[in-house]
Enzyme design. Structure first.
Site, PDB file in Angstrom:
ATOM      1  N   ASP A   1       3.170   4.253 -13.744  1.00  0.00           N
ATOM      2  CA  ASP A   1       2.724   2.874 -13.550  1.00  0.00           C
ATOM      3  C   ASP A   1       3.957   2.003 -13.372  1.00  0.00           C
ATOM      4  O   ASP A   1       4.971   2.478 -12.851  1.00  0.00           O
ATOM      5  CB  ASP A   1       1.863   2.424 -14.744  1.00  0.00           C
ATOM      6  CG  ASP A   1       0.737   1.485 -14.318  1.00  0.00           C
ATOM      7  OD1 ASP A   1       1.056   0.354 -13.901  1.00  0.00           O
ATOM      8  OD2 ASP A   1      -0.435   1.870 -14.396  1.00  0.00           O
TER       9      ASP A   1
ATOM     10  N   HIS B   1       0.402  -4.728 -15.555  1.00  0.00           N
ATOM     11  CA  HIS B   1      -0.494  -3.629 -15.175  1.00  0.00           C
ATOM     12  C   HIS B   1      -0.253  -2.372 -16.011  1.00  0.00           C
ATOM     13  O   HIS B   1      -1.192  -1.760 -16.541  1.00  0.00           O
ATOM     14  CB  HIS B   1      -0.300  -3.332 -13.685  1.00  0.00           C
ATOM     15  CG  HIS B   1      -1.281  -2.374 -13.092  1.00  0.00           C
ATOM     16  ND1 HIS B   1      -1.197  -1.008 -13.268  1.00  0.00           N
ATOM     17  CD2 HIS B   1      -2.367  -2.585 -12.296  1.00  0.00           C
ATOM     18  CE1 HIS B   1      -2.184  -0.427 -12.610  1.00  0.00           C
ATOM     19  NE2 HIS B   1      -2.909  -1.358 -12.014  1.00  0.00           N
TER      20      HIS B   1
ATOM     21  N   SER C   1      -7.805   1.118 -11.240  1.00  0.00           N
ATOM     22  CA  SER C   1      -6.673   1.258 -12.173  1.00  0.00           C
ATOM     23  C   SER C   1      -7.141   1.203 -13.620  1.00  0.00           C
ATOM     24  O   SER C   1      -6.520   1.780 -14.506  1.00  0.00           O
ATOM     25  CB  SER C   1      -5.660   0.128 -11.957  1.00  0.00           C
ATOM     26  OG  SER C   1      -4.792   0.425 -10.911  1.00  0.00           O
TER      27      SER C   1
END
Length: 782
Positions: free
Chosen positions: A153, A226, A571
């Site tokens: 990520d 994220h 995601s």
């Protein structure tokens, strides 16, 4: 004037001639990945790297140039390298007998696919949620203790309360990874929860130049949010009284496997000249290096919330290559299906050795109603903390208040940056339509123009799916049908007025789950005879931990800081499946990655909390090309009864069929490898059926009792007959395998019921009265 005109072309040509060598050298500076498949096992790590150098020296003029051109030498499990090559040099290397593939790194090929959800996936079809069932699963799995989950990520925010390590126990002895230091990050940022962290940016910097450290940290630290969100969804500790900005979704935040150990591999980075809200980029060569390290480090599960913009063949896809090497080491790999829906044939990560995860809703909403001047009340959703004074405000459509230089075309109503006129928009609620630009960016544009509030209207493609954003002003998002009603009202009166109510959290919404419109769809364009995606999980409006260096919208002008944030995308659904895989790994440490994937697929749920089949957000029936086998049910997956197992060599046979014959030097492809639909997969796809096809499957008994009898039942796709032989399977002990065939035949009326290139869907189920082992089928006509 005339003399000046004569000189200009000469000067231009001279400049161009001077630039030609520079342009040629720029064209040369492209990264290629040269991939050899498996290692022979005969060489040391140093010898492998020297071998890679020798290949480069064979196409470069000097040894110094060969060594300086090398970015990565993949040595742990993956055999290959990434280097700066010309197209001609890459072509020469691709002609070598031992090379599996040579492919160019594409800068925009890969990107990230952007609490209550864990309670919701425990929901049993037709039953009220029973808290004991999830607790039983967690107790059996010891909350994921001693399982290591790696995440590719954009880093992690280690100070988040979700990553505390009190009571975590010792780090597994098998762990061989490191905690890599860098900007604002050192070994003290790792602990018994975050046991490893690395970062990879050689490919990124080769393309973009040195990292701008005002955009991102040169370290495993997350400046975006994220990576922190996905890693806490997998394995965050329980944090009481957590909520998003404004107190939304307040409750106990927890990852699905709260005692797993996490290893962070930062491979995605901010794009220069682009806002963080527009997304990140991830380079194949950096991801391959990360997966190669993760395999060597000793992870048990990989969760990869990264996808491609278009489907890519297996040996030219960094994630696919890395995942197959991981599977050989029995590492489970879960990946996002992608966010390119609702169009068909858009999904990422279609390899059969990957669990491909779609996105669906949970039973929670953040309701902010809109009251129109004609008395009509329209439901919307938002998680903005900002509120309007309780009175009516002037309402306008964005296209009515654009600046004088903005063309009056389809995009005029989309509130794109710089499009609105402050003179016309000031003090008004502005209605903007989805389309181009980010959702939060539209709200920022309304605020810039002095708007008092903002309505985000869905396009027909988005339907009734509402994504809740922490907008920078009072706002609400409405379904496409509602957007049409609002526009009709605006056009029906000289002085349209409106008021946006403050949002509130609402639980137990029905129906749920429904499929997110953004989730990428099948059919699988790389291998149509492998049904993808595999499964769906919570991916709409998910609360999880956030980076302290990023705002809830990621907008540059948004200075708000939050501990937890709400985000949507495949995601978010991928780490739900990654966590479930970790729990199964803890309960069944000897199971193969294929067995774990099968258990998750065949135990998934098909019904929503009204007891009816899962639909899309607008209420239309959903299909396996959206949800695969159904909605994730981890507690059922822990005891699936039967599993469809597959070995590494079966995946090599699958590649043989596709013409990839040199992947493993110790494996020889047969003259006639089995067809893809004969891979022992827990679902069945048959594309372009002409007449009759018979395929074989083998199931392994993993039920606790040992002795059992399973009966088959079939709901055939419309227009086709399906016969299972034998229709009954007798098992005498755990671990026993039984094979059967499935014969699919097109009925005479099939051509009149199914259009060209259309699929019909059905189900094959095995049951012993206790376990339900269900597989989706998708069939199309030739």
């Amino acid at each position: 004037m005339a003399s000046t005109m004569k000189k200009t072309p000469t000067f231009f040509l001279l400049s161009l001639l001077l630039l030609l060598p520079l342009l040629a050298s720029c064209a040369k500076r492209q990264v290629y990945i040269v991939y050899f498949g498996e290692h022979s096992g005969e060489k040391t790590l140093d010898e492998i790297e020297e071998t890679h150098h020798s290949y480069l020296f064979s196409v470069k003029e000097t040894e110094e140039e060969a060594r300086s051109s090398l970015l990565y030498s993949y040595k742990n499990s993956i055999n290959g390298f990434a280097a700066v090559l010309t197209a001609d040099e890459a072509s020469k290397l691709s002609e070598l007998e031992e090379v599996v593939s040579v492919f160019r790194s594409e800068p925009s090929k890969y990107s990230l696919q952007t609490t209550r959800s864990w309670e919701f996936v425990g929901l049993d079809e037709g039953e009220k949620w029973n808290h004991m069932k999830r607790d039983d699963l967690l107790l059996k799995a010891r909350y994921g203790k001693q399982v290591i989950v790696g995440l590719l990520d954009n880093g992690v925010w280690p100070e988040s309360r979700s990553f505390r390590d009190e009571g975590m126990g010792h780090i597994p002895k098998s762990w061989k990874g490191i905690c890599q230091s860098g900007d604002s990050f050192n070994s003290s940022n790792c602990n018994r929860k975050l046991i490893g962290a690395r970062y990879y940016l050689k490919g990124y910097e080769q393309y973009y130049g040195p990292l701008n450290t005002s955009l991102d940290y040169r370290s495993p630290r997350d400046k975006d949010g994220h990576g922190t969100h996905t890693s806490s969804t997998v394995g965050g500790r329980r944090v009481h009284n957590a909520s998003a900005l404004g107190g939304f979704a307040r409750g106990t935040a927890s990852g699905g496997a709260p005692l797993v150990h996490l290893a962070i591999y930062k491979v995605c980075w901010a794009i220069p000249g682009q806002g963080k809200e527009e997304g990140n980029t991830c380079f194949a060569e950096d991801m391959l290096a990360a997966i190669d390290d993760a395999i060597g480090d000793g992870v048990h599960v990989l969760s990869i919330s990264i996808g491609t913009y278009e489907p890519t063949f297996y040996t030219e896809d960094g994630i696919s290559i890395g995942a197959l090497h991981a599977i050989k080491k029995n590492i489970v790999v879960a990946c996002s299906a992608g966010n390119s829906g609702p169009a068909p044939s858009t999904l990422s990560n279609p390899a059969p050795w990957i669990i491909t995860v779609g996105a669906s809703s949970v039973d929670r909403a953040f309701v902010a109603s809109l009251l129109l001047g004609n008395g009509m009340k329209i439901e919307g959703q938002t998680v903005t903390p900002y509120k309007l004074e309780e009175k009516m405000y002037p309402l306008v459509y964005a296209a009515q208040v654009v600046g004088p230089n903005v063309p009056k075309n389809d995009t005029a109503g989309q509130c794109l940056p710089g499009s609105l006129s402050p003179e016309k928009a000031k003090g008004k609620i502005v209605m903007c339509l989805r389309g181009n630009g980010s959702r939060v960016g539209k709200g920022e544009e309304v605020r810039r123009a002095g708007g008092i509030g903002f309505i985000l209207g869905n396009s027909p493609a988005n339907g009734a799916e509402l994504t809740a954003d922490a907008h920078v002003l009072p706002a609400t998002a409405v379904a496409s049908d509602s957007a049409i009603k609002i526009l009709k009202y605006i056009n029906s009166t000289k002085k349209p007025m409106a008021y946006i109510s403050p949002a509130r959290t609402v639980l137990d919404r029905k129906p749920a789950p429904f499929m997110a419109s953004f989730t990428s769809r099948g059919p699988n364009t790389i291998t149509p005879d492998i049904l993808k995606p595999d499964i769906t999980g919570p991916g709409l409006n998910i609360l999880a931990a956030w980076s302290g260096a990023s705002s809830p919208t990621k907008l540059a002008d948004d200075k708000r800081v939050v501990e937890y944030n709400i985000l949507s995308g495949t995601s978010m659904s991928c780490p739900h499946v990654g966590a479930a895989a970790a729990l199964l790994k803890a309960i069944h440490p000897t199971w193969t990655s294929a067995a774990i994937r099968s258990a998750l697929i065949t135990s998934a749920g098909l019904n929503n909390n009204l007891g009816k089949p899962i639909t899309d957000a607008s209420g239309h029936p959903a299909t396996p090309f959206q949800y695969g086998s159904g909605h994730l049910r981890p507690s059922k997956a822990a005891d699936p009864g039967l599993v469809y197992d597959a070995s590494y060599s079966e995946y090599l046979l699958f590649l043989c069929y596709h013409g990839v014959t040199k992947f493993d030097p110790s494996f020889k492809c047969p003259k006639s490898p089995p067809t893809p639909n004969n891979l022992n997969y827990p679902s069945l796809a048959i594309s372009k059926l002409n007449g009759t096809v018979t395929v074989k499957r083998t199931v392994t008994n993993v039920g606790g009792g040992g002795k059992s009898v399973y009966f088959s039942s079939v709901k055939p796709p419309i227009g086709f007959s399906v016969k299972v032989s034998p229709p009954i399977l007798f098992f005498h002990h755990v671990g026993q395998k039984k094979s059967f065939t499935i014969t699919v035949k097109a009925e005479t009326e099939a051509e009149t019921t199914i259009g060209k290139d259309e699929y019909a869907f059905g189900w094959l189920t095995w049951s012993d009265g206790v376990h339900i082992v269900r597989s989706p089928m998708a069939v199309s006509l030739a």
